[in-house]
Design a protein around this motif. Sequence first.
Motif, short mmCIF file in Angstrom:
data_model
loop_
_atom_site.label_atom_id
_atom_site.label_comp_id
_atom_site.label_asym_id
_atom_site.label_seq_id
_atom_site.Cartn_x
_atom_site.Cartn_y
_atom_site.Cartn_z
N PHE A 144 -19.94 100.70 -12.20
CA PHE A 144 -20.89 101.39 -11.77
C PHE A 144 -20.19 103.07 -12.00
N LYS A 145 -21.36 103.78 -12.38
CA LYS A 145 -20.81 105.20 -12.14
C LYS A 145 -20.82 105.81 -10.92
N ASP A 146 -20.43 106.76 -10.97
CA ASP A 146 -19.80 107.35 -9.90
C ASP A 146 -21.07 108.29 -9.03
N GLU A 147 -22.10 108.54 -9.20
CA GLU A 147 -23.33 108.37 -8.64
C GLU A 147 -23.96 106.97 -8.37
N ASP A 148 -24.19 106.18 -8.65
CA ASP A 148 -23.67 105.28 -8.18
C ASP A 148 -23.52 104.26 -7.42
N SER A 149 -22.12 104.14 -7.24
CA SER A 149 -21.28 104.39 -6.26
C SER A 149 -21.28 104.82 -4.91
N LEU A 150 -21.25 106.08 -5.39
CA LEU A 150 -21.65 106.86 -3.58
C LEU A 150 -22.97 107.00 -3.60
N ASN A 151 -24.33 106.02 -3.54
CA ASN A 151 -25.20 106.11 -3.61
C ASN A 151 -25.32 104.55 -3.22
N GLY A 152 -24.86 103.85 -3.74
CA GLY A 152 -25.21 102.74 -3.11
C GLY A 152 -23.57 102.38 -1.41
N MET A 153 -23.08 102.86 -1.40
CA MET A 153 -22.83 103.40 -0.60
C MET A 153 -23.02 103.30 0.68
N LEU A 154 -24.25 104.67 0.34
CA LEU A 154 -24.63 105.88 1.65
C LEU A 154 -25.80 104.90 2.04
N GLN A 155 -26.57 103.47 1.05
CA GLN A 155 -27.41 103.08 1.59
C GLN A 155 -26.79 101.60 1.90
N ALA A 156 -25.55 101.70 2.27
CA ALA A 156 -24.96 100.40 3.00
C ALA A 156 -24.99 101.10 4.11
N GLY A 157 -25.35 102.63 4.95
CA GLY A 157 -24.83 102.81 5.84
C GLY A 157 -23.42 103.39 6.00
N LEU A 158 -22.48 103.93 5.28
CA LEU A 158 -21.33 104.89 5.50
C LEU A 158 -22.14 106.76 5.37
N PRO A 159 -20.84 106.95 6.48
CA PRO A 159 -21.77 108.66 6.66
C PRO A 159 -21.82 109.25 5.22
N GLN A 160 -21.31 110.34 4.62
CA GLN A 160 -21.93 110.88 3.31
C GLN A 160 -20.67 111.54 3.42
N GLU A 161 -19.27 111.87 4.40
CA GLU A 161 -17.85 112.26 3.74
C GLU A 161 -17.14 110.91 3.30
N ILE A 162 -17.48 110.21 4.28
CA ILE A 162 -16.38 108.38 3.72
C ILE A 162 -16.70 108.49 2.29
N ALA A 163 -17.92 108.04 1.97
CA ALA A 163 -18.57 107.68 0.64
C ALA A 163 -17.84 108.41 -0.51
N ASP A 164 -17.91 110.03 -0.03
CA ASP A 164 -17.68 110.58 -1.03
C ASP A 164 -16.29 110.55 -1.15
N LEU A 165 -15.14 110.35 0.01
CA LEU A 165 -13.52 110.25 -0.18
C LEU A 165 -13.70 108.74 -1.09
N TYR A 166 -14.30 107.54 -0.72
CA TYR A 166 -14.34 106.25 -1.95
C TYR A 166 -14.69 106.87 -3.04
N THR A 167 -15.72 106.97 -3.51
CA THR A 167 -16.09 107.58 -4.60
C THR A 167 -14.56 108.67 -5.33
#
Length: 294
Positions: free
Chosen positions: A230-253
Amino acid sequence: MKIVITGSLGNVAKPLAQQLIAEGHDITIISSNESKKSEIESLGAKAAIGSITDLNFLIETFKENDTAFLMTPPNMGFQNIVENTINAGKNYAEALKQTGLKRVVMLSSIGVESPIENGPIKGLHFIEKFYNELENTSVTFLRAGYFYINFFNDIPLIKNAGIIGANFPENVEIPLVHPKDIAKVAAQELVKNSESKNVRYIVSDVRSGSDFAKVFGSAIRKLELPWVEFKDEDSLNGMLQAGLPQEIADLYTEMGRGIRTGVVQKDFVEHGSVVDGEIKLEEFAKEFADKFNA
């Protein structure tokens, strides 16, 4: 030997406590959850119920013990996660200073030598520095690979989209570890006589994204399961759509990006890429399949 274990009855702490109790050691397990008290005691350990953010609680718990296994939760809240992790490490270090505990094993991580581009690992970078400054405490920094059990988070993606992937390509090799292998090595290190600071890596296997797709796909009978970068942006958006909080999704991206660029694996490679854990990817895939089919 009197040993304090942090991490409540988690994936590493529980098997570690069980092994040390079987070896005849006097074990105290720290948990923030009062409901865990009876289960801890049923193992044959003492329960110390309190928060690792409470310095006085840590001091009282560390007193009159010989060694400690120290870890910080993977997500310290949903905001200021790295800062909260660093502060927990400061608390541990101060409690060690005030009690004079002689021996510590810290659960650290691959990628910890970098202060950037490693997501949630960066908090551990600073905690290692705090412990290195302790004058009278020997420390083993137990640098673990990427936890196998993190792949459980990919199950919804496989079920809903028929793919597995992340924001790094299928040919990047990643050091992996099973929590039970961490527990075995931590048990060895806790009872060692040592007066120094040292690093030990615990890695069970080193495999690539294409291996994850092939091995997990075989285990769940989806033989054509593809690895998708995935592109970084797509990976981030996928985690957000799965319900992860923004900060956690940012860190895992960010961590995925660090895996892609090699920042996360760099110190493991430079220290010799030692793989001495026992549980390989194919064995873990049986656990993955059980979770997938549950």
